[in-house]
Scaffold this active site. Sequence first.
Site, mmCIF file in Angstrom:
data_model
loop_
_atom_site.group_PDB
_atom_site.id
_atom_site.type_symbol
_atom_site.label_atom_id
_atom_site.label_comp_id
_atom_site.label_asym_id
_atom_site.label_seq_id
_atom_site.Cartn_x
_atom_site.Cartn_y
_atom_site.Cartn_z
ATOM 1 N N GLU A 186 51.745 25.905 58.098
ATOM 2 C CA GLU A 186 52.767 26.910 58.394
ATOM 3 C C GLU A 186 52.363 28.235 57.767
ATOM 4 O O GLU A 186 52.118 28.320 56.565
ATOM 5 C CB GLU A 186 54.156 26.511 57.893
ATOM 6 C CG GLU A 186 55.183 27.584 58.260
ATOM 7 C CD GLU A 186 56.621 27.231 57.968
ATOM 8 O OE1 GLU A 186 57.508 28.024 58.352
ATOM 9 O OE2 GLU A 186 56.879 26.179 57.347
ATOM 10 N N GLU A 220 52.089 31.553 51.956
ATOM 11 C CA GLU A 220 53.118 32.580 51.765
ATOM 12 C C GLU A 220 52.687 33.527 50.651
ATOM 13 O O GLU A 220 52.226 33.076 49.603
ATOM 14 C CB GLU A 220 54.456 31.921 51.414
ATOM 15 C CG GLU A 220 55.591 32.870 51.098
ATOM 16 C CD GLU A 220 55.894 33.825 52.255
ATOM 17 O OE1 GLU A 220 55.712 35.039 52.058
ATOM 18 O OE2 GLU A 220 56.283 33.355 53.334
ATOM 19 N N ASP A 224 46.653 35.593 51.567
ATOM 20 C CA ASP A 224 46.529 36.000 52.955
ATOM 21 C C ASP A 224 46.109 34.820 53.838
ATOM 22 O O ASP A 224 45.086 34.184 53.602
ATOM 23 C CB ASP A 224 45.481 37.119 52.994
ATOM 24 C CG ASP A 224 45.271 37.724 54.359
ATOM 25 O OD1 ASP A 224 45.595 37.077 55.366
ATOM 26 O OD2 ASP A 224 44.759 38.854 54.402
ATOM 27 N N ASP A 272 57.278 38.924 60.934
ATOM 28 C CA ASP A 272 57.721 40.307 61.003
ATOM 29 C C ASP A 272 57.402 40.845 62.396
ATOM 30 O O ASP A 272 56.240 40.856 62.808
ATOM 31 C CB ASP A 272 57.000 41.138 59.938
ATOM 32 C CG ASP A 272 57.626 42.512 59.754
ATOM 33 O OD1 ASP A 272 58.113 43.063 60.757
ATOM 34 O OD2 ASP A 272 57.612 43.018 58.624
ATOM 35 N N LYS A 326 58.769 49.078 65.484
ATOM 36 C CA LYS A 326 58.342 50.376 65.999
ATOM 37 C C LYS A 326 57.048 50.233 66.796
ATOM 38 O O LYS A 326 56.124 49.532 66.398
ATOM 39 C CB LYS A 326 58.132 51.356 64.849
ATOM 40 C CG LYS A 326 59.419 51.703 64.106
ATOM 41 C CD LYS A 326 59.157 52.695 62.989
ATOM 42 C CE LYS A 326 60.447 53.041 62.248
ATOM 43 N NZ LYS A 326 60.207 54.001 61.142
ATOM 44 N N THR A 328 67.270 27.334 59.893
ATOM 45 C CA THR A 328 67.382 27.935 58.562
ATOM 46 C C THR A 328 68.696 28.690 58.409
ATOM 47 O O THR A 328 69.402 28.958 59.391
ATOM 48 C CB THR A 328 66.228 28.911 58.314
ATOM 49 O OG1 THR A 328 66.346 29.998 59.245
ATOM 50 C CG2 THR A 328 64.881 28.224 58.515
ATOM 51 N N LYS A 329 69.024 29.053 57.186
ATOM 52 C CA LYS A 329 70.203 29.876 56.925
ATOM 53 C C LYS A 329 70.088 31.200 57.673
ATOM 54 O O LYS A 329 71.069 31.712 58.210
ATOM 55 C CB LYS A 329 70.351 30.132 55.425
ATOM 56 C CG LYS A 329 70.708 28.910 54.608
ATOM 57 C CD LYS A 329 70.830 29.257 53.140
ATOM 58 C CE LYS A 329 71.169 28.031 52.309
ATOM 59 N NZ LYS A 329 71.242 28.359 50.857
ATOM 60 N N PHE A 330 68.896 31.744 57.705
ATOM 61 C CA PHE A 330 68.651 32.996 58.405
ATOM 62 C C PHE A 330 68.979 32.844 59.886
ATOM 63 O O PHE A 330 69.638 33.697 60.485
ATOM 64 C CB PHE A 330 67.186 33.391 58.228
ATOM 65 C CG PHE A 330 66.727 34.493 59.132
ATOM 66 C CD1 PHE A 330 67.006 35.819 58.836
ATOM 67 C CD2 PHE A 330 66.036 34.208 60.294
ATOM 68 C CE1 PHE A 330 66.591 36.837 59.679
ATOM 69 C CE2 PHE A 330 65.611 35.214 61.144
ATOM 70 C CZ PHE A 330 65.900 36.533 60.831
#
Length: 243
Positions: free
Chosen positions: A73, A98, A125, A148, A152, A221-223
């Site tokens: 992951e 992560e 990374d 992410d 823009k 997830t909570k998100f």
Amino acid sequence: MSDNPQNQPDTPDQPEEALHRRAIRSFVMRAGRMTDAQKRGVDQGWPRFGLSLDLGMLDLDHVFGREAPRTLEIGFGMGQSLLEMAQAAPEQDFIGVEVHRPGVGSLLNGVLNAGVDNIRVFDCDAIEVLNRCIPDGSLDRVLLFFPDPWHKKKHNKRRIVQLAFAEALRQKLKVGGVFHMATDWQPYAEHMLEVMSAAPGYRNLAEDGTYVPRPEERPVTKFERRGERLGHDVWDLKFARVE
């Protein structure tokens, strides 16, 4: 949403060279304050479950002490989903990457509390991890959940899902292995679909050639629950390596 630990390759016709380039980053390095539990996770969990780039190309059977299906992951955030998946599938092995140190601590604390032994963690990374530590043809799945989206237009080149990345990742998957992506940002979902549909050596697992229904194996997830309450949709994509 987690910032994901990888450089964005920007030369799609030269994936190996792109893996070494560090001019464009697709994540923001975040330190953040760590709770006592997160510090405990790092202090006590890292010596047992942590992996580093200086180990070089890994013998994953040796790392886990067995042969098993393996999932990587990229950008696991606070680690909730990764821990839940590892608990639900003790017969499988999981590697998480992560850059957010509190997230690493949170996952490791959860691993210690749950008593699971089928997770290993990098705190650097992901492109470097793929390039230097993961053998070709060794992964059954790669997961990229809620990266992410770089909203823009001028930042779209920072999105990790690009042709060079798809090709580099394909080398690490077994034939038949699956790259599973999820996002709650429709323009990024469309970008993922466009890139992966053009990437050689993959097959879209969606029956209609677009998005798959939310897979049961991907924890909510909570998100994501918060987003659902706000009316946000989530798009899942699965592409399998076919050659």
